[in-house]
Design an enzyme around this catalytic site. Structure first.
Site, PDB file in Angstrom:
ATOM      1  N   ASP A  51      -2.904   4.579  -2.438  1.00 51.78           N
ATOM      2  CA  ASP A  51      -3.954   5.124  -1.567  1.00 51.78           C
ATOM      3  C   ASP A  51      -4.380   6.530  -2.019  1.00 51.78           C
ATOM      4  OD1 ASP A  51      -5.384   4.754   1.026  1.00 51.78           O
ATOM      5  OD2 ASP A  51      -4.323   6.583   1.518  1.00 51.78           O
ATOM      6  N   ASP A 108       0.862  -1.188   0.000  1.00 49.65           N
ATOM      7  CA  ASP A 108       0.000   0.000   0.000  1.00 49.65           C
ATOM      8  C   ASP A 108       0.899   1.239   0.000  1.00 49.65           C
ATOM      9  OD1 ASP A 108      -3.234  -0.325   1.329  1.00 49.65           O
ATOM     10  OD2 ASP A 108      -2.482   1.442   0.282  1.00 49.65           O
ATOM     11  N   HIS A 151     -11.189  -3.210   3.082  1.00 54.73           N
ATOM     12  CA  HIS A 151     -11.076  -2.881   4.513  1.00 54.73           C
ATOM     13  C   HIS A 151     -11.850  -1.620   4.881  1.00 54.73           C
ATOM     14  CE1 HIS A 151      -8.279  -0.325   2.502  1.00 54.73           C
ATOM     15  NE2 HIS A 151      -8.144   0.383   3.604  1.00 54.73           N
ATOM     16  N   ASP A 152     -12.381  -0.927   3.853  1.00 54.26           N
ATOM     17  CA  ASP A 152     -13.154   0.301   4.120  1.00 54.26           C
ATOM     18  C   ASP A 152     -14.653   0.091   3.938  1.00 54.26           C
ATOM     19  OD1 ASP A 152     -10.755   2.431   2.407  1.00 54.26           O
ATOM     20  OD2 ASP A 152     -10.926   1.916   4.534  1.00 54.26           O
ATOM     21  N   GLU A 168      -6.301   3.727  -5.824  1.00 52.54           N
ATOM     22  CA  GLU A 168      -7.588   3.906  -5.167  1.00 52.54           C
ATOM     23  C   GLU A 168      -8.012   5.320  -5.515  1.00 52.54           C
ATOM     24  OE1 GLU A 168      -7.918   5.126  -1.241  1.00 52.54           O
ATOM     25  OE2 GLU A 168      -9.748   4.026  -0.824  1.00 52.54           O
TER      26      GLU A 168
HETATM   27  O1  TEU Z   1      -9.468   5.434   1.836  1.00 45.72           O
HETATM   28  C1  TEU Z   1      -9.889   6.569   1.127  1.00 45.72           C
HETATM   29  C2  TEU Z   1     -11.249   6.961   1.566  1.00 45.72           C
HETATM   30  O2  TEU Z   1     -11.748   7.981   1.239  1.00 45.72           O
HETATM   31  C3  TEU Z   1     -11.956   6.042   2.465  1.00 45.72           C
HETATM   32  O3  TEU Z   1     -11.909   6.626   3.730  1.00 45.72           O
HETATM   33  C4  TEU Z   1     -13.345   5.861   1.954  1.00 45.72           C
HETATM   34  O4  TEU Z   1     -13.717   6.979   1.221  1.00 45.72           O
HETATM   35  C5  TEU Z   1     -14.362   5.842   3.029  1.00 45.72           C
HETATM   36  O5  TEU Z   1     -13.855   5.238   4.138  1.00 45.72           O
HETATM   37  C6  TEU Z   1     -15.549   5.116   2.434  1.00 45.72           C
HETATM   38  O6  TEU Z   1     -15.720   3.895   3.032  1.00 45.72           O
HETATM   39  C7  TEU Z   1      -8.068   5.273   1.902  1.00 45.72           C
HETATM   40  C8  TEU Z   1      -7.821   4.027   2.725  1.00 45.72           C
HETATM   41  O7  TEU Z   1      -8.396   2.901   2.053  1.00 45.72           O
HETATM   42  C9  TEU Z   1      -8.477   4.249   4.074  1.00 45.72           C
HETATM   43  O8  TEU Z   1      -8.391   3.061   4.869  1.00 45.72           O
HETATM   44  C10 TEU Z   1      -7.748   5.400   4.753  1.00 45.72           C
HETATM   45  O9  TEU Z   1      -8.411   5.693   5.969  1.00 45.72           O
HETATM   46  C11 TEU Z   1      -7.757   6.651   3.869  1.00 45.72           C
HETATM   47  O10 TEU Z   1      -7.465   6.400   2.510  1.00 45.72           O
HETATM   48  C12 TEU Z   1      -6.695   7.620   4.355  1.00 45.72           C
HETATM   49  O11 TEU Z   1      -5.427   7.066   4.089  1.00 45.72           O
END
Ligand code: TEU
Ligand code: CA
Length: 532
Positions: A193, A100, A315-316, A246
Site C-alpha cells: 500500500d 495487503d 477498490h479505489d 501501489e
Molecule cells: O490508496 C492510496 C491512494 O492514494 C488512494 O486513496 C487513491 O489515491 C485515491 O483514492 C484515488 O482513487 C491506498 C489504498 O488503496 C486506499 O484504499 C487507502 O485508503 C489508502 O492507500 C490509505 O491506506
C-alpha cells in the site's frame, strides 16, 4: 524446458475486497468463510493469485487500511483459524494468496501509537511528532497534522492513520517481523500500500499545491530504495514470494527504478497515470473519457516499463465498464472489450471482484448512502465551498470509491448476504449477477473464463513483445509478437462504427462479436493472428 521465468508474470490476479465479497454468517459483512465458499468459483474462472485487501484488526476508519493489530484478524471477517483455513484451501486449489501490506501508517488505535504519545516512550519516535506542523496536506484533503496535547503528529491520510517513521530502525525491524509472520503462514507475497511514499526525506514545508502540498519531500525518495532492498534481502528472498507496489503518481522511470530485477526491490507496481487521463488535476474533477489520451498513456507504459501490472479498476476506482466502456446500451460488448484489451496487454493482468460480470458504478443519489471517508470528506468540503447539492452528489457519483465497494452480485436474491448489507447494493443486481452469467454461454463471465484459458496457452500474450500500431480517437491497435507468431489486437472504445485504417490479412482467434464484417463495430475487440 527449465525456465527461471517467475510464475507471477503468467498469473491472473483477482482482487478481493473482503467486506463486499461474500457474507457467510448473515451480518451483512463479507468474511473469510464467505471467500472460502467461493474458491471453486475463482478456480473455475482461472484465477491463479488472490490479492486480499486488509483483513487485519482495525477500527475501520478507512475500511481496514488503518491497522490496529497486524497479527490479528478483524472480528467482522472471522478468526485466525479461518485465515489459516483460507490459505490452506486456496493453496490446495493451486491458488496463491498475497496480502495487503499497509505500512506507511498504522491506526491511531495501534498500541504503538497510543504509547508514542508519551515523549519518553521508545515508541514516540515510531511516528512523526513535532511541536508545530508544516504545510503538508492529506490525500483525503485537509491538513496532514493533528494536535494532541502540545504536539502534532503527521498523517498523510486520515487523522486515524498516523504515518510511521522509517528513519527509525526499530520500525523497519517491526515491519520485517510482520512480513515473516504472514509469509510463514504460507502466503505468497504482498500488495504494498502506497509503498513509494513511506520514506519522508525531510519535513520541510512543501511547494504550495492545489493537492498534496509536501509531495516532493516523500514521493519516491532515495531513502525509500534502501528500505525496499533491505526488506527484500532480509525477508522476501527467504520465501517464494512476490510483491506488487501501489505507487501513487510515479512515472515510468520511477516505476522501473522500483522493479528492475537488478535493483532487487519490488517485482511490479500499479501505475496511476492511465487512471488520471479523465480528470483535471484530481479525481473529483472528471472530464469526459478521451480514449486517445488513455491509449497513449497505456502505450507509453507498455513500451517503457520493464513489466506492467495491468488493471482497469480496483477498490479505489470507479467501475471500468461505467468509466471506460458503456454500462447501458453496450454493456455486454464493452465489458468484454475491456476484458480482451486488458488481458492482451504485456504484463500481469489484475481483475477486481465483480469486474468479471461487468458490475457497474452504483449511482448512489443520497449522501447517506456513501460510506467511504474520503467521499464524505470531499462532500463536506464541497459543501463548505458552497457547491450546490446536485454538483456535490455528481462529484461522488463519478469518482467515489464506494462505486467499487458494492457487494458482489452473486444472484438476484440473497447472493451476497441473507442479512442487511453493510452498504447499499446496486439495484441492477437482478440483471447483472454471477448466476445469470453462469447460465448464459454468451455472458461476460464466460468470456473472461475463455479468454483467461486462451491466455494461459498463449506464449504470445504471456511473453510477446508490445508494439503500438495505430491510435485514433476511437480505436487502439497494437501487436504482440514472438519470433514465431504475431497477434494484432484491435479495441474500439466507442459506440461508433469505425472503418479499418488499413488492410489486415490474418485470422481472428478471439473476439467479442460472433463474426467480423468490413468495419469495426461499437466496442468491438479482437485478436487477429497475422502469422501465415
Ligand atoms: O490508496 C492510496 C491512494 O492514494 C488512494 O486513496 C487513491 O489515491 C485515491 O483514492 C484515488 O482513487 C491506498 C489504498 O488503496 C486506499 O484504499 C487507502 O485508503 C489508502 O492507500 C490509505 O491506506
Ligand atoms: Ca459476515
Amino acid at each position: 524446458m527449465i525456465t527461471n521465468r517467475p510464475y507471477w508474470k503468467d498469473a491472473v490476479v483477482y482482487q478481493i475486497y473482503p467486506r463486499s465479497f461474500k457474507d457467510s454468517n448473515g451480518d451483512g459483512i463479507g468474511d473469510i468463510l464467505g471467500i472460502i465458499s467461493k474458491l471453486d468459483y475463482l478456480k473455475d474462472l482461472g484465477v491463479d493469485v488472490i490479492w486480499l485487501s486488509p483483513v487485519y484488526d482495525s477500527p475501520n476508519d478507512d475500511n481496514g487500511y488503518d491497522i490496529r493489530d497486524y497479527k490479528e484478524i478483524h472480528k467482522d471477517f472471522g478468526t485466525m483459524e479461518d485465515m489459516d483455513l483460507l490459505i490452506k484451501e486456496a493453496n490446495d486449489r493451486g491458488i496463491k494468496i498475497i496480502m495487503d501490506l499497509v505500512i506507511n501508517h498504522t491506526s491511531d488505535e495501534h498500541p504503538w501509537f497510543i504509547a508514542s504519545k508519551d515523549k519518553n516512550s521508545k515508541y514516540h519516535d515510531y511516528y512523526y511528532w513535532r511541536d508545530k506542523p508544516n504545510n503538508w496536506t492529506s490525500f483525503f484533503s485537509g491538513k496532514a497534522w493533528t494536535k494532541v496535547d502540545d504536539m502534532y503528529y503527521l498523517h498523510l491520510f486520515s487523522k486515524k492513520q498516523p504515518d510511521l517513521n522509517f528513519h527509525n530502525k526499530d520500525v523497519i525491524e517491526e515491519i520485517k517481523d510482520i512480513m515473516h509472520f504472514w509469509l510463514k503462514k504460507g502466503i505468497s507475497g504482498f500488495r504494498c500500500d502506497v509503498i513509494n511514499i513511506i520514506y519522508k526525506d525531510s519535513l520541510a514545508n512543501g511547494k504550495k499545491r492545489l493537492v498534496l502540498t509536501g509531495l516532493e519531500h516523500y514521493h519516491s525518495t532515495k531513502g525509500l530504495h534502501k528500505i525496499l532492498k533491505e526488506l527484500r534481502t532480509d525477508v522476501l528472498d527467504k520465501y517464494d514470494a512476490f510483491t506488487v507496489g501501489e505507487t501513487v503518481l510515479v512515472n515510468t522511470k520511477e516505476a522501473n527504478d522500483l522493479i528492475l530485477p537488478e535493483n532487487k526491490e519490488l517485482d511490479m507496481v500499479f501505475g496511476f497515470e492511465h487512471m488520471e487521463t479523465d480528470q483535471i488535476n484530481n479525481k473529483w474533477f472528471k472530464t469526459k473519457f478521451k480514449p486517445k489520451k488513455f491509449f497513449k498513456t497505456i502505450a507509453k507504459w507498455q513500451e517503457e516499463v520493464y513489466w506492467n501490472a495491468n488493471y482497469l479498476e480496483n477498490h479505489d476506482q470507479p467501475r471500468s465498464v461505467s468509466r471506460f466502456g458503456n454500462d447501458t446500451k453496450y454493456h455486454l460488448e464493452s465489458a468484454k472489450m475491456l476484458c480482451l484489451f486488458n488481458l492482451s496487454l504485456r504484463g500481469t493482468p489484475y481483475i477486481y471482484e465483480g469486474q468479471e460480470i461487468g458490475m457497474t458504478n452504483a449511482y448512489l443519489n443520497k449522501i447517506e448512502d456513501y460510506q467511504d471517508l474520503e467521499s464524505i470528506r470531499i462532500y463536506g468540503l464541497a459543501k463548505k465551498l458552497l457547491f450546490p447539492k446536485k454538483l456535490r452528489l455528481k462529484l461522488l457519483r463519478n469518482a467515489s470509491r464506494d462505486n467499487a465497494r458494492q457487494p458482489v452480485q452473486w444472484d438476484s436474491k440473497e447472493g451476497f448476504t441473507n442479512g442487511k448489507p453493510w452498504i447499499k447494493e446496486n439495484p441492477n443486481k437482478d440483471k447483472i449477477n454471477v448466476l445469470a452469467n453462469m447460465e448464459d454461454p454468451n455472458s461476460i463471465l464466460n468470456f473472461y473464463k475463455k479468454l483467461i484459458a486462451f491466455r494461459k496457452n498463449s506464449i504470445v500474450l504471456k511473453e510477446g513483445s508490445f508494439e503500438k500500431v495505430y491510435i485514433s480517437k476511437k480505436i487502439f491497435i497494437f501487436k504482440r509478437k514472438t519470433k514465431d507468431k504475431t497477434y494484432l489486437v484491435i479495441s474500439n472504445f466507442t459506440s461508433k462504427n469505425v472503418s479499418y485504417p488499413f488492410k489486415i490479412k490474418g485470422s481472428v482467434v478471439f473476439s467479442n462479436y460472433d463474426k467480423q464484417i468490413d468495419y469495426i463495430r461499437p466496442y468491438e475487440a479482437m485478436i487477429i493472428d497475422l502469422t501465415y
